[in-house]
Design a protein around this motif. Structure first.
Motif, PDB file in Angstrom:
ATOM      1  N   GLU A  25      15.205   2.596   7.013  1.00 44.49           N
ATOM      2  CA  GLU A  25      15.013   1.277   7.614  1.00 44.49           C
ATOM      3  C   GLU A  25      14.806   0.199   6.557  1.00 44.49           C
ATOM      4  O   GLU A  25      15.163  -0.950   6.768  1.00 44.49           O
ATOM      5  CB  GLU A  25      13.814   1.293   8.559  1.00 44.49           C
ATOM      6  N   GLY A  26      14.207   0.562   5.432  1.00 47.22           N
ATOM      7  CA  GLY A  26      13.966  -0.409   4.376  1.00 47.22           C
ATOM      8  C   GLY A  26      12.953   0.109   3.384  1.00 47.22           C
ATOM      9  O   GLY A  26      12.439   1.222   3.497  1.00 47.22           O
ATOM     10  N   VAL A  27      12.650  -0.731   2.389  1.00 51.20           N
ATOM     11  CA  VAL A  27      11.624  -0.425   1.396  1.00 51.20           C
ATOM     12  C   VAL A  27      10.335  -1.052   1.910  1.00 51.20           C
ATOM     13  O   VAL A  27      10.232  -2.270   2.032  1.00 51.20           O
ATOM     14  CB  VAL A  27      11.998  -0.984   0.010  1.00 51.20           C
ATOM     15  N   ALA A  28       9.366  -0.214   2.234  1.00 45.88           N
ATOM     16  CA  ALA A  28       8.144  -0.673   2.890  1.00 45.88           C
ATOM     17  C   ALA A  28       6.951  -0.579   1.951  1.00 45.88           C
ATOM     18  O   ALA A  28       6.896   0.266   1.063  1.00 45.88           O
ATOM     19  CB  ALA A  28       7.879   0.160   4.146  1.00 45.88           C
ATOM     20  N   VAL A  29       6.017  -1.479   2.184  1.00 43.13           N
ATOM     21  CA  VAL A  29       4.739  -1.442   1.485  1.00 43.13           C
ATOM     22  C   VAL A  29       3.650  -1.324   2.547  1.00 43.13           C
ATOM     23  O   VAL A  29       3.732  -1.945   3.609  1.00 43.13           O
ATOM     24  CB  VAL A  29       4.540  -2.681   0.573  1.00 43.13           C
ATOM     25  N   GLU A  30       2.675  -0.493   2.256  1.00 40.65           N
ATOM     26  CA  GLU A  30       1.572  -0.268   3.183  1.00 40.65           C
ATOM     27  C   GLU A  30       0.275  -0.381   2.389  1.00 40.65           C
ATOM     28  O   GLU A  30       0.092   0.302   1.382  1.00 40.65           O
ATOM     29  CB  GLU A  30       1.703   1.126   3.802  1.00 40.65           C
ATOM     30  N   ILE A  31      -0.607  -1.263   2.816  1.00 37.89           N
ATOM     31  CA  ILE A  31      -1.892  -1.460   2.146  1.00 37.89           C
ATOM     32  C   ILE A  31      -2.989  -1.112   3.146  1.00 37.89           C
ATOM     33  O   ILE A  31      -3.071  -1.714   4.223  1.00 37.89           O
ATOM     34  CB  ILE A  31      -2.042  -2.910   1.639  1.00 37.89           C
ATOM     35  N   VAL A  32      -3.804  -0.128   2.794  1.00 39.01           N
ATOM     36  CA  VAL A  32      -4.884   0.340   3.666  1.00 39.01           C
ATOM     37  C   VAL A  32      -6.186   0.331   2.871  1.00 39.01           C
ATOM     38  O   VAL A  32      -6.169   0.360   1.639  1.00 39.01           O
ATOM     39  CB  VAL A  32      -4.583   1.757   4.209  1.00 39.01           C
ATOM     40  N   PRO A  33      -7.320   0.312   3.569  1.00 37.34           N
ATOM     41  CA  PRO A  33      -8.597   0.392   2.849  1.00 37.34           C
ATOM     42  C   PRO A  33      -8.697   1.711   2.082  1.00 37.34           C
ATOM     43  O   PRO A  33      -8.256   2.760   2.554  1.00 37.34           O
ATOM     44  CB  PRO A  33      -9.648   0.324   3.959  1.00 37.34           C
ATOM     45  N   GLY A  34      -9.282   1.643   0.887  1.00 38.39           N
ATOM     46  CA  GLY A  34      -9.420   2.823   0.048  1.00 38.39           C
ATOM     47  C   GLY A  34     -10.554   3.717   0.501  1.00 38.39           C
ATOM     48  O   GLY A  34     -11.289   3.414   1.454  1.00 38.39           O
ATOM     49  N   ALA A  35     -10.717   4.830  -0.188  1.00 33.22           N
ATOM     50  CA  ALA A  35     -11.775   5.779   0.135  1.00 33.22           C
ATOM     51  C   ALA A  35     -13.148   5.186  -0.146  1.00 33.22           C
ATOM     52  O   ALA A  35     -14.107   5.448   0.585  1.00 33.22           O
ATOM     53  CB  ALA A  35     -11.583   7.069  -0.666  1.00 33.22           C
ATOM     54  N   VAL A  36     -13.252   4.372  -1.189  1.00 31.92           N
ATOM     55  CA  VAL A  36     -14.513   3.714  -1.534  1.00 31.92           C
ATOM     56  C   VAL A  36     -14.522   2.342  -0.850  1.00 31.92           C
ATOM     57  O   VAL A  36     -13.542   1.615  -0.916  1.00 31.92           O
ATOM     58  CB  VAL A  36     -14.626   3.555  -3.071  1.00 31.92           C
ATOM     59  N   PRO A  37     -15.618   1.980  -0.162  1.00 34.77           N
ATOM     60  CA  PRO A  37     -15.663   0.668   0.492  1.00 34.77           C
ATOM     61  C   PRO A  37     -15.415  -0.466  -0.508  1.00 34.77           C
ATOM     62  O   PRO A  37     -15.916  -0.458  -1.626  1.00 34.77           O
ATOM     63  CB  PRO A  37     -17.084   0.589   1.061  1.00 34.77           C
TER      64      PRO A  37
ATOM     65  N   THR B 189     -12.382  -1.214  -1.697  1.00 33.16           N
ATOM     66  CA  THR B 189     -11.167  -0.968  -2.471  1.00 33.16           C
ATOM     67  C   THR B 189      -9.978  -0.857  -1.539  1.00 33.16           C
ATOM     68  O   THR B 189     -10.129  -0.661  -0.331  1.00 33.16           O
ATOM     69  CB  THR B 189     -11.284   0.317  -3.318  1.00 33.16           C
ATOM     70  N   LEU B 190      -8.802  -0.976  -2.109  1.00 33.54           N
ATOM     71  CA  LEU B 190      -7.557  -0.863  -1.353  1.00 33.54           C
ATOM     72  C   LEU B 190      -6.700   0.244  -1.930  1.00 33.54           C
ATOM     73  O   LEU B 190      -6.791   0.577  -3.110  1.00 33.54           O
ATOM     74  CB  LEU B 190      -6.771  -2.172  -1.400  1.00 33.54           C
ATOM     75  N   SER B 191      -5.850   0.785  -1.095  1.00 34.96           N
ATOM     76  CA  SER B 191      -4.866   1.767  -1.516  1.00 34.96           C
ATOM     77  C   SER B 191      -3.503   1.252  -1.057  1.00 34.96           C
ATOM     78  O   SER B 191      -3.315   0.959   0.128  1.00 34.96           O
ATOM     79  CB  SER B 191      -5.169   3.125  -0.890  1.00 34.96           C
ATOM     80  N   ALA B 192      -2.569   1.114  -1.977  1.00 31.93           N
ATOM     81  CA  ALA B 192      -1.244   0.583  -1.665  1.00 31.93           C
ATOM     82  C   ALA B 192      -0.196   1.655  -1.909  1.00 31.93           C
ATOM     83  O   ALA B 192      -0.274   2.414  -2.870  1.00 31.93           O
ATOM     84  CB  ALA B 192      -0.959  -0.649  -2.506  1.00 31.93           C
ATOM     85  N   ARG B 193       0.792   1.688  -1.014  1.00 31.62           N
ATOM     86  CA  ARG B 193       1.858   2.684  -1.113  1.00 31.62           C
ATOM     87  C   ARG B 193       3.196   1.998  -0.899  1.00 31.62           C
ATOM     88  O   ARG B 193       3.370   1.208   0.027  1.00 31.62           O
ATOM     89  CB  ARG B 193       1.641   3.763  -0.055  1.00 31.62           C
ATOM     90  N   LEU B 194       4.152   2.323  -1.756  1.00 35.30           N
ATOM     91  CA  LEU B 194       5.518   1.821  -1.662  1.00 35.30           C
ATOM     92  C   LEU B 194       6.403   2.995  -1.293  1.00 35.30           C
ATOM     93  O   LEU B 194       6.362   4.032  -1.960  1.00 35.30           O
ATOM     94  CB  LEU B 194       5.937   1.222  -3.004  1.00 35.30           C
TER      95      LEU B 194
ATOM     96  N   THR C 225      -0.730   3.235  -5.616  1.00 37.52           N
ATOM     97  CA  THR C 225      -1.618   2.623  -6.586  1.00 37.52           C
ATOM     98  C   THR C 225      -2.833   2.037  -5.886  1.00 37.52           C
ATOM     99  O   THR C 225      -2.856   1.917  -4.657  1.00 37.52           O
ATOM    100  CB  THR C 225      -0.880   1.530  -7.396  1.00 37.52           C
ATOM    101  N   ASP C 226      -3.838   1.644  -6.691  1.00 39.48           N
ATOM    102  CA  ASP C 226      -5.046   1.026  -6.143  1.00 39.48           C
ATOM    103  C   ASP C 226      -4.965  -0.493  -6.143  1.00 39.48           C
ATOM    104  O   ASP C 226      -5.816  -1.155  -5.580  1.00 39.48           O
ATOM    105  CB  ASP C 226      -6.274   1.469  -6.955  1.00 39.48           C
ATOM    106  N   THR C 227      -3.953  -1.067  -6.778  1.00 41.87           N
ATOM    107  CA  THR C 227      -3.809  -2.521  -6.817  1.00 41.87           C
ATOM    108  C   THR C 227      -2.473  -2.913  -6.202  1.00 41.87           C
ATOM    109  O   THR C 227      -1.420  -2.435  -6.600  1.00 41.87           O
ATOM    110  CB  THR C 227      -3.866  -3.048  -8.266  1.00 41.87           C
ATOM    111  N   ALA C 228      -2.534  -3.793  -5.220  1.00 39.80           N
ATOM    112  CA  ALA C 228      -1.316  -4.221  -4.518  1.00 39.80           C
ATOM    113  C   ALA C 228      -0.424  -5.072  -5.415  1.00 39.80           C
ATOM    114  O   ALA C 228       0.796  -5.072  -5.253  1.00 39.80           O
ATOM    115  CB  ALA C 228      -1.687  -4.993  -3.266  1.00 39.80           C
ATOM    116  N   GLU C 229      -1.015  -5.785  -6.374  1.00 46.19           N
ATOM    117  CA  GLU C 229      -0.228  -6.652  -7.251  1.00 46.19           C
ATOM    118  C   GLU C 229       0.760  -5.851  -8.088  1.00 46.19           C
ATOM    119  O   GLU C 229       1.824  -6.330  -8.447  1.00 46.19           O
ATOM    120  CB  GLU C 229      -1.145  -7.460  -8.183  1.00 46.19           C
ATOM    121  N   ALA C 230       0.406  -4.619  -8.403  1.00 46.89           N
ATOM    122  CA  ALA C 230       1.285  -3.779  -9.227  1.00 46.89           C
ATOM    123  C   ALA C 230       2.565  -3.406  -8.479  1.00 46.89           C
ATOM    124  O   ALA C 230       3.583  -3.114  -9.103  1.00 46.89           O
ATOM    125  CB  ALA C 230       0.551  -2.518  -9.659  1.00 46.89           C
TER     126      ALA C 230
END
Length: 165
Positions: free
Chosen positions: A44-56, A58-63, A79-84
């Motif tokens: 369908e496309g190249v997707a990015v998903e940003i969800v809360p991390g394990a530690v309050p 923080t974020l977890s980002a997946r491409l 990665t842990d940083t969405a900017e990356a």
């Protein structure tokens, strides 16, 4: 125990070979080796998903390459940083000629326009009159089509364009 972020079954480690035309996914299924060849156009496309991390806090980002079947989605980077992911997200979409997608926390998927950074829908028709009637507008019917200028030579088959006065 919460399940995986994509809502599918537990992910088994897989080896993925990816090129511009196809993705080859090799993974075990019930103890037997399984090889799947998936054309890139099926994703369908190249997707990015940003969800809360394990530690309050923080974020977890997946491409990933989003497939209608979540078991066939291919993770490209986590990665842990969405900017990356921002640069990689656009580069993967351009290289594979796939649209950019954003997966929201509620499970909805939004398509993103590459140029403006806003949601892209279907383009509107340029001329509604023609679409409704099937005819050309009246002022275009009065206009005559152009032809070659009389007395000027026509040069065909040349590779250069030169303006002559």
């Amino acid at each position: 125990m919460p399940g995986p972020p994509n809502g599918g079954a537990a992910q088994v480690p897989a080896r993925v070979y990816l090129d511009r035309d196809m993705a080859i996914i090799k993974r075990p299924l019930a103890g037997l080796p399984l090889t799947l060849v998936v054309p890139v156009g099926v994703f369908e496309g190249v997707a990015v998903e940003i969800v809360p991390g394990a530690v309050p806090g923080t974020l977890s980002a997946r491409l990933f390459l989003r497939h209608p079947d979540p078991a066939l989605s291919v993770t490209l980077r986590e990665t842990d940083t969405a900017e990356a992911l921002a640069g990689d997200w656009a580069d993967w979409a351009e290289a594979l000629a796939l649209p950019l997608l954003v997966c929201e926390p509620d499970g909805s998927v939004t398509r993103v326009d590459r140029r403006a950074g806003c949601s892209a829908g279907r383009p509107l028709p340029r001329r509604k009159i023609m679409a409704l009637t099937g005819r050309r507008p009246r002022f275009l019917n009065r206009r005559k089509t152009g032809g070659p200028a009389h007395g000027q030579p026509v040069h065909r088959g040349e590779r250069e364009i030169i303006a002559r006065h």
